[in-house]
Design an enzyme around this catalytic site. Structure first.
Site, PDB file in Angstrom:
ATOM      1  N   ASN A  77      -5.328  19.360 -14.918  1.00  0.00           N
ATOM      2  CA  ASN A  77      -6.158  18.160 -14.832  1.00  0.00           C
ATOM      3  C   ASN A  77      -6.110  17.492 -13.458  1.00  0.00           C
ATOM      4  OD1 ASN A  77      -3.456  17.567 -15.532  1.00  0.00           O
ATOM      5  ND2 ASN A  77      -4.018  15.576 -16.356  1.00  0.00           N
ATOM      6  N   GLY A  90      -0.237  33.442 -17.079  1.00  0.00           N
ATOM      7  CA  GLY A  90      -0.279  32.742 -18.344  1.00  0.00           C
ATOM      8  C   GLY A  90       1.096  32.370 -18.851  1.00  0.00           C
ATOM      9  N   GLU A 148       7.205  15.875 -18.105  1.00  0.00           N
ATOM     10  CA  GLU A 148       6.232  14.773 -18.121  1.00  0.00           C
ATOM     11  C   GLU A 148       5.086  15.263 -18.992  1.00  0.00           C
ATOM     12  OE1 GLU A 148       3.321  12.667 -18.029  1.00  0.00           O
ATOM     13  OE2 GLU A 148       2.897  13.434 -16.018  1.00  0.00           O
ATOM     14  N   CYS A 159      -2.934  12.335 -18.501  1.00  0.00           N
ATOM     15  CA  CYS A 159      -1.877  11.965 -19.443  1.00  0.00           C
ATOM     16  C   CYS A 159      -1.826  10.467 -19.677  1.00  0.00           C
ATOM     17  CB  CYS A 159      -0.527  12.481 -18.941  1.00  0.00           C
ATOM     18  SG  CYS A 159      -0.051  11.847 -17.316  1.00  0.00           S
TER      19      CYS A 159
END
Length: 484
Positions: free
Chosen positions: A153, A209, A251, A285
């Site tokens: 993100n 991955g 986190e 987040c």
């Protein structure tokens, strides 16, 4: 220069230099579906190679003067600031970032590098009192190799906030970026640091991955893992690392509350609430997931937030739209599932709830109650859920009923009353008269409960605690005498 020359890393990764590994994957634009570039895909065996390189290079890097480590990080910041448009473009193309978000993220990355350059120079120990005639001191020493696993993100900042301080303190790093943002969150950062003079082997990038991440967590020569991502993944990493007695800094997610007290300016509150819920398509987040609004302002707040949501377009970053795409179809479908399940449970959809391709319309759910999916789950999409409250005790119960505890915003006309209220709220971060999304390199950052393992990022103190060990040293003029 390597930072600009895509041919240096096309089809490759940074593993003791720019190399091919055989397997490749494409970086794909979530806006258009087009291939942007290719990169080498690592295997678990490549994690072992990366660790070999890091262990070997770390010894020399740790013995490098702090002035030189600081200079490398300062040069990296200068390169990034001078050519910030390169990373901004990749954040838009690969991560679906709107132009403003991309520019903000690049600024944060530069700030982390500047702060880390100072961290390299701070005092690293203290002289201790002793009951014996000797010098007694404690000092911080590098952990050795730090494993960093970063998300999609905010791929550049959420990698660099661990990489930069770890390097500053004399560690080497093995980075596994999210496969959806391998370039913006990995290869470009390696290119910047290489251009700045970071020695080969000190930073190694292993794209891949979950099997590559698992190999990094399992690697016994990597004593510290720094992970940013979902709570389920964080729990799995903590369990896996705990068996090996590793320090695992987590986190994780959040379903953050924005509290609108009865004396708040409701128009300003709705503006703040829209920013907190819809920035970067809610893929943060710290995104405001739950809007807890005093009953006296509730109807007006719902109307204002719904009007704002209806006027915010989602589209390709190149179009200038303030909202870009959800990162992929799987994530989009999770977002839509939260909306539909909440409506089925009794919530009222007052805006949005629709999508075209990966562009999800800003959405508002009113009359959300505990037990509804939007109240209980991290959404990670542009969805604002609104719940009324009547008393302070009810508000505290609503806030603290969530297992998450990352960020809270309190909007009010009485800031000191909000300061007192904050003591009753379980959260690592509280912003009074602001929404829930904020970050500064020098500020402590971390959550409690399902949001992570507390403050492990931000500022010299947290970074030194995260990426060094404490060593006790004594010294005396002569060998001590003993009765044996």
């Amino acid at each position: 220069m390597g930072f600009f020359a895509q041919h240096d890393w096309e089809g490759r990764t940074y593993l003791g230099g720019w190399i091919e590994l055989g397997a490749t994957a494409d970086a794909v634009s979530p806006s258009t579906g087009e291939s942007l570039a290719s990169f080498a895909v690592a295997s678990p065996a490549d994690v072992e190679t990366a660790t070999d390189l890091a262990v070997s290079a770390q010894r020399t890097w740790a013995s490098t003067s702090p002035e030189e480590r600081s200079a490398v990080l300062r040069r990296a910041a200068a390169i990034l600031e001078d050519q910030r448009g390169v990373l901004e473009r990749w954040l838009q193309d690969e991560a679906g970032s709107a132009p403003g978000k991309a520019a903000f993220e690049v600024g944060l990355v530069a700030s982390e590098l500047h702060l880390a350059s100072a961290t390299a120079m701070v005092p690293y120990g203290q002289v201790l009192r002793s009951g014996r005639p000797r010098l007694s001191l404690s000092r911080r020493v590098p952990v050795g190799v730090v494993g960093v696993i970063s998300p999609f993100n905010f791929p550049a900042i959420l990698a660099m906030r661990s990489i930069a301080p770890a390097l500053a303190l004399g560690n080497a790093v093995v980075l596994k970026p999210d496969p959806r943002t391998t370039i913006a969150g990995g290869l470009l950062l390696a290119a910047v640091l290489e251009e700045a003079g970071l020695p080969v082997g000190v930073l190694n990038v292993v794209p891949g991955g979950t099997e590559v991440g698992a190999a990094l967590v399992d690697e016994p020569r990597v004593p510290v893992i720094s992970f940013t991502g979902s709570t389920p993944a964080g729990r799995a990493i903590a369990e896996r690392g705990g068996r090996l007695l590793k320090r695992v800094h987590l986190e994780l997610g959040g379903n953050n509350a924005l509290v609108v007290l009865e004396d708040a300016d409701v128009e300003a509150a709705a503006s703040a609430g829209a920013w907190g819920s819809f920035l970067h398509q809610g893929q943060i987040c710290m995104t405001t997931g739950r809007h807890l609004v005093h009953e006296s302002l509730y109807d007006r707040y719902v109307a204002l937030l719904s009007e704002k949501a209806a006027r915010i377009p989602a589209g390709p970053p190149a179009s200038g739209a303030p909202l870009g795409p959800i990162i992929d179809a799987g994530q989009r479908d999770k977002v839509h599932s939260v909306v539909t399940r909440s409506v089925d449970a009794g919530a009222r959809l007052t805006a949005g709830g629709t999508y075209e391709a990966l562009f999800y319309a800003p959405s508002v759910l009113a009359d959300v109650a505990p037990g509804h999916a939007a109240f209980e789950e991290e959404i990670f999409g542009p969805v604002a859920s609104i719940t009324p409250f009547s008393t302070t005790d009810q508000l505290v119960q609503l806030v603290n009923s969530s297992p998450y505890g990352l960020s809270i915003g309190i909007l009010t006309g009485d800031a000191y009353a909000a300061f007192e209220l904050a003591e009753r709220l379980s959260s690592g971060i509280v912003h009074i008269n602001d929404q829930t999304v904020d970050d500064e390199a020098q500020a402590p950052f971390g959550g409690v409960g399902a949001s992570g393992t507390g403050v492990r990022f931000g500022g010299h103190e947290a970074n030194i605690e995260a990426f060094t060990e404490t060593q006790w040293v004594t010294m005396q003029a002569r060998i001590a005498e003993y009765p044996f």
